[in-house]
Design a protein around this motif. Structure first.
Motif, PDB file in Angstrom:
ATOM      1  N   THR A   3     -42.875  37.683  18.551  1.00  0.00           N
ATOM      2  CA  THR A   3     -44.304  38.086  19.179  1.00  0.00           C
ATOM      3  C   THR A   3     -44.340  37.374  20.435  1.00  0.00           C
ATOM      4  OG1 THR A   3     -45.142  37.842  16.871  1.00  0.00           O
ATOM      5  CG2 THR A   3     -46.712  37.791  18.612  1.00  0.00           C
ATOM      6  N   CYS A   8     -50.225  37.496  21.066  1.00  0.00           N
ATOM      7  CA  CYS A   8     -50.820  36.544  20.329  1.00  0.00           C
ATOM      8  C   CYS A   8     -52.210  36.034  20.764  1.00  0.00           C
ATOM      9  CB  CYS A   8     -49.954  35.073  20.155  1.00  0.00           C
ATOM     10  SG  CYS A   8     -50.406  34.015  19.279  1.00  0.00           S
ATOM     11  N   LYS A  11     -54.928  38.667  20.075  1.00  0.00           N
ATOM     12  CA  LYS A  11     -55.016  39.142  18.812  1.00  0.00           C
ATOM     13  C   LYS A  11     -56.084  38.374  18.217  1.00  0.00           C
ATOM     14  CE  LYS A  11     -51.364  42.194  17.691  1.00  0.00           C
ATOM     15  NZ  LYS A  11     -51.882  43.161  16.851  1.00  0.00           N
ATOM     16  N   ARG A  13     -57.013  36.164  14.897  1.00  0.00           N
ATOM     17  CA  ARG A  13     -56.074  35.186  14.226  1.00  0.00           C
ATOM     18  C   ARG A  13     -56.886  34.987  12.774  1.00  0.00           C
ATOM     19  NH1 ARG A  13     -54.910  30.695  18.416  1.00  0.00           N
ATOM     20  NH2 ARG A  13     -53.654  32.470  19.705  1.00  0.00           N
ATOM     21  N   TYR A  34     -49.257  40.290   9.492  1.00  0.00           N
ATOM     22  CA  TYR A  34     -47.675  39.542   9.785  1.00  0.00           C
ATOM     23  C   TYR A  34     -48.161  38.082  10.272  1.00  0.00           C
ATOM     24  CZ  TYR A  34     -48.405  40.405  14.762  1.00  0.00           C
ATOM     25  OH  TYR A  34     -48.863  40.296  15.885  1.00  0.00           O
ATOM     26  N   LYS A  35     -47.268  37.261   9.973  1.00  0.00           N
ATOM     27  CA  LYS A  35     -47.211  36.011  10.115  1.00  0.00           C
ATOM     28  C   LYS A  35     -46.918  35.696  11.545  1.00  0.00           C
ATOM     29  CE  LYS A  35     -46.890  31.250   8.748  1.00  0.00           C
ATOM     30  NZ  LYS A  35     -46.444  30.138   7.816  1.00  0.00           N
ATOM     31  N   CYS A  36     -47.514  35.224  12.517  1.00  0.00           N
ATOM     32  CA  CYS A  36     -47.234  35.038  13.933  1.00  0.00           C
ATOM     33  C   CYS A  36     -46.192  33.805  14.048  1.00  0.00           C
ATOM     34  CB  CYS A  36     -48.493  34.888  14.694  1.00  0.00           C
ATOM     35  SG  CYS A  36     -48.136  34.593  16.558  1.00  0.00           S
ATOM     36  N   CYS A  39     -48.118  30.983  16.705  1.00  0.00           N
ATOM     37  CA  CYS A  39     -49.453  30.246  16.218  1.00  0.00           C
ATOM     38  C   CYS A  39     -49.470  29.872  15.025  1.00  0.00           C
ATOM     39  CB  CYS A  39     -50.715  30.749  16.865  1.00  0.00           C
ATOM     40  SG  CYS A  39     -51.260  32.529  15.910  1.00  0.00           S
ATOM     41  N   HIS A  43     -51.839  37.846  12.091  1.00  0.00           N
ATOM     42  CA  HIS A  43     -52.436  38.940  12.807  1.00  0.00           C
ATOM     43  C   HIS A  43     -52.391  40.275  12.335  1.00  0.00           C
ATOM     44  CE1 HIS A  43     -52.525  36.160  16.212  1.00  0.00           C
ATOM     45  NE2 HIS A  43     -51.075  35.983  16.376  1.00  0.00           N
ATOM     46  N   THR A  45     -51.397  44.210  12.595  1.00  0.00           N
ATOM     47  CA  THR A  45     -50.995  44.964  13.761  1.00  0.00           C
ATOM     48  C   THR A  45     -51.357  46.552  13.056  1.00  0.00           C
ATOM     49  OG1 THR A  45     -48.961  45.799  14.733  1.00  0.00           O
ATOM     50  CG2 THR A  45     -48.538  44.903  12.444  1.00  0.00           C
TER      51      THR A  45
END
Ligand SMILES: [Zn+2]
Length: 61
Positions: A3, A8, A11, A13, A34-36, A39, A43, A45
């Motif tokens: 990402t 990040c 977007k 959170r 999906y896991k960023c 951070c 987020h 998508t």
């Protein structure tokens, strides 16, 4: 999936996948949580093509 930092920061959170998916379900378009990696939060998508859901490593050698 990597990402980009700019993405990040722009977007929304979510602390948990459940929270992200709840918003995704309420949206008019198909969204995926999906896991960023940056951070450690989640987020959403709208790009579902080519996006793979991260799987737990267990069961995979
Ligand atoms: Zn992030």
């Amino acid at each position: 999936m990597k990402t980009r930092p700019g993405i990040c920061q722009r977007k929304r959170r979510f602390a948990t996948r459940e929270a992200a998916e709840a918003v995704a379900l309420a949206a008019d378009v198909t969204l995926r949580a999906y896991k960023c990696a940056l951070c450690k939060a989640f987020h959403l998508t709208s790009r579902t093509k080519g996006l793979r859901v991260p799987r737990p490593l267990e069961g995979e050698a």
